[in-house]
Design a protein around this motif. Structure first.
Motif, PDB file in Angstrom:
ATOM      1  N   VAL A 305       0.839  -1.320  -0.067  1.00 17.41           N
ATOM      2  CA  VAL A 305      -0.065   0.030  -0.156  1.00 17.41           C
ATOM      3  C   VAL A 305       1.091   1.142  -0.194  1.00 17.41           C
ATOM      4  N   ALA A 306       0.497   2.285  -0.686  1.00 18.51           N
ATOM      5  CA  ALA A 306       1.307   3.467  -0.703  1.00 18.51           C
ATOM      6  C   ALA A 306       1.283   4.125   0.394  1.00 18.51           C
ATOM      7  N   THR A 307       2.378   5.031   0.744  1.00 21.01           N
ATOM      8  CA  THR A 307       2.577   5.781   1.962  1.00 21.01           C
ATOM      9  C   THR A 307       2.990   7.379   1.344  1.00 21.01           C
ATOM     10  N   GLN A 319      13.821   3.373   3.047  1.00 20.97           N
ATOM     11  CA  GLN A 319      12.272   3.221   2.574  1.00 20.97           C
ATOM     12  C   GLN A 319      11.990   2.480   1.344  1.00 20.97           C
ATOM     13  N   ALA A 320      10.724   1.771   1.312  1.00 18.37           N
ATOM     14  CA  ALA A 320      10.542   1.054   0.364  1.00 18.37           C
ATOM     15  C   ALA A 320       9.955   2.016  -0.961  1.00 18.37           C
ATOM     16  N   ALA A 321       9.949   1.345  -2.215  1.00 20.00           N
ATOM     17  CA  ALA A 321       9.682   2.314  -3.180  1.00 20.00           C
ATOM     18  C   ALA A 321       8.164   2.689  -3.093  1.00 20.00           C
ATOM     19  N   SER A 322       7.256   2.083  -2.121  1.00 17.45           N
ATOM     20  CA  SER A 322       5.687   2.586  -1.989  1.00 17.45           C
ATOM     21  C   SER A 322       5.870   3.811  -1.209  1.00 17.45           C
ATOM     22  N   THR A 323       6.912   4.299  -0.693  1.00 21.75           N
ATOM     23  CA  THR A 323       6.927   5.653   0.356  1.00 21.75           C
ATOM     24  C   THR A 323       7.105   6.782  -0.795  1.00 21.75           C
ATOM     25  N   VAL A 324       6.232   7.897  -0.647  1.00 18.81           N
ATOM     26  CA  VAL A 324       6.446   9.254  -1.253  1.00 18.81           C
ATOM     27  C   VAL A 324       6.733  10.131  -0.335  1.00 18.81           C
ATOM     28  N   SER A 348       2.425  -0.056  -9.838  1.00 14.80           N
ATOM     29  CA  SER A 348       3.956  -0.440  -9.289  1.00 14.80           C
ATOM     30  C   SER A 348       3.777  -0.738  -7.938  1.00 14.80           C
ATOM     31  N   LEU A 349       2.801  -0.954  -7.190  1.00 17.07           N
ATOM     32  CA  LEU A 349       2.984  -1.416  -5.846  1.00 17.07           C
ATOM     33  C   LEU A 349       3.156  -2.899  -5.779  1.00 17.07           C
ATOM     34  N   SER A 350       2.522  -3.442  -6.785  1.00 14.68           N
ATOM     35  CA  SER A 350       2.584  -5.000  -6.765  1.00 14.68           C
ATOM     36  C   SER A 350       4.118  -5.572  -6.603  1.00 14.68           C
ATOM     37  N   CYS A 351       4.951  -4.900  -7.254  1.00 11.95           N
ATOM     38  CA  CYS A 351       6.445  -5.106  -7.297  1.00 11.95           C
ATOM     39  C   CYS A 351       7.131  -4.811  -5.674  1.00 11.95           C
ATOM     40  N   VAL A 352       6.562  -4.098  -4.764  1.00  6.21           N
ATOM     41  CA  VAL A 352       7.239  -3.552  -3.616  1.00  6.21           C
ATOM     42  C   VAL A 352       7.654  -4.738  -2.826  1.00  6.21           C
TER      43      VAL A 352
END
Length: 387
Positions: A305-307, A319-324, A348-352
């Motif tokens: 899930v996005a952050t 941090q993971a790629a899901s974090t902005v 893109s979140l499916s690859c996090v």
């Protein structure tokens, strides 16, 4: 049996420790002593000691240290009260090891009392960076006041060793809080909605924001107004607020949340504490995690899930790629939300991949607690790195 005294002062800290507490309690070679203190015992912050009791975890001591003031003077007085109170607790319980997690201010007097009593301290989550909070100073101070260290990743292990800690006493075990994701039976979307008595929306945001404790109260108020102005621009949305902790400025943020929810009840709901089960279940069903809580950095990536991480409180963490990351600015926050809701970002979140591991950390930690030679922890020798 080796007595392991675990201290917990906040809802978030207890949630991360839950599986570890279970594993210590169930091990035949270890005896769990649990001391509950801080905001756990405050009705204002949700009286989360009730959740510990509901989980069936035996509480050995309850220690009242939280004052009704979250000013710098009030926090410092709470710390003084903690030092006095925990000196007596440790004298009575006589544990073999004190175990603490993180970077909370109340831990400084607690581990100081342990050191004076010549009781080794095991510290979890050392070596991490949180440059936007006074916790940054406290975390590293706790490292130097501890004899045994459990870190979330190799990068943090190296930083602890860089601070002069003996490599033989530093263990990379991963993030213990992720064990909950593997072991808990999380709520379905329908059951979660029933638990909060609210239907989720097209865009559902889980929001937690704590004061940046390097700021004045006036700065905290200004920044939170910027955030609320951005949230007001959202359409077809539900914002689930979980309230701030007992830092300086925390009560102010909670009053502002209450006022905002009162004016925007059709798209907002607020909780002093969701509890670990509902919080992790929320991560499974919401569209975005927003604010500056460490959970958005550490736990949210496991749910892909996005952050949207606001401000500097978590600055420096891996941090993971899901974090902005975004500055505390209304327009910038609106732009960040538009970005994470975009089709390309959601796909893109499916690859996090979560850099903090996949769980199963508690058992590795327990093995060390059972086997470490405590006699070697009675004194500390500075470890010099050769250049």
């Amino acid at each position: 049996m080796r007595k392991i005294c675990v201290v917990t002062a906040t809802r978030a800290e207890y949630g991360l420790l839950k599986c570890l507490l279970d594993d210590i309690a169930q091990d035949k070679l270890l005896e769990l002593q649990l001391v509950v203190t801080g905001s756990h015992l405050s009705p204002e912050f949700g009286l989360t000691v009730d959740q510990i009791q509901q989980d069936g975890v035996h509480i050995d001591k309850r220690v009242e240290i939280l004052l009704s003031s979250d000013t710098p003077v009030g926090v410092s007085k709470s710390m003084g009260l903690a030092q006095i109170s925990f000196a007596e607790v440790f004298d009575e319980l006589n544990p073999d090891v004190i175990l603490v997690l993180g970077d909370r201010y109340e831990l400084i007097p607690i581990v100081s009392a342990a050191n004076i009593a010549r009781i080794p301290v095991a510290h979890l989550n050392g070596g991490e960076l949180t440059e936007g909070a006074i916790d940054e100073l406290i975390r590293h101070a706790l490292t130097k006041l501890s004899q045994l260290h459990f870190t979330a990743m190799d990068e943090y292990t190296q930083r602890v060793i860089q601070m002069g800690e003996q490599p033989a006493n530093v263990f990379t075990v991963g993030e213990v809080g992720l064990d909950n994701i593997l072991r808990m039976e999380l709520l379905s979307k329908y059951a979660f909605e029933a638990s909060i008595e609210t239907r989720l929306a097209k865009k559902t945001i889980l929001f937690t924001y704590h004061p940046e404790t390097t700021q004045t109260v006036e700065e905290v108020e200004h920044d939170f107004n910027q955030i609320l102005a951005a949230l007001s621009q959202l359409e077809e949305s539900l914002i689930i607020f979980t309230k701030a902790n007992a830092d300086v400025g925390g009560r102010l943020i909670n009053r502002m949340i209450d006022g905002y929810v009162a004016e925007n009840g059709e798209k907002t709901i607020a909780f002093t504490s969701l509890g670990q089960l509902r919080y992790l279940s929320a991560l499974q069903h919401v569209d975005v995690v927003m604010g500056n809580s460490s959970s958005g950095i550490v736990e949210a990536p496991s749910f892909k899930v996005a952050t949207v991480n606001i401000g500097d409180r978590q600055k420096g963490r891996v941090q993971a790629a899901s974090t902005v990351n975004v500055d505390v600015d209304t327009d910038a926050i609106i732009e960040a939300l538009q970005h994470v809701f975009s089709t390309s970002f959601q796909e893109s979140l499916s690859c996090v991949v979560n850099p903090y591991g996949q769980g199963d950390s508690s058992q590795r930690l327990v093995e060390v607690l059972k086997t470490v030679d405590l006699s070697t922890l009675k004194s500390k020798k500075f470890y010099d790195i050769s250049f």
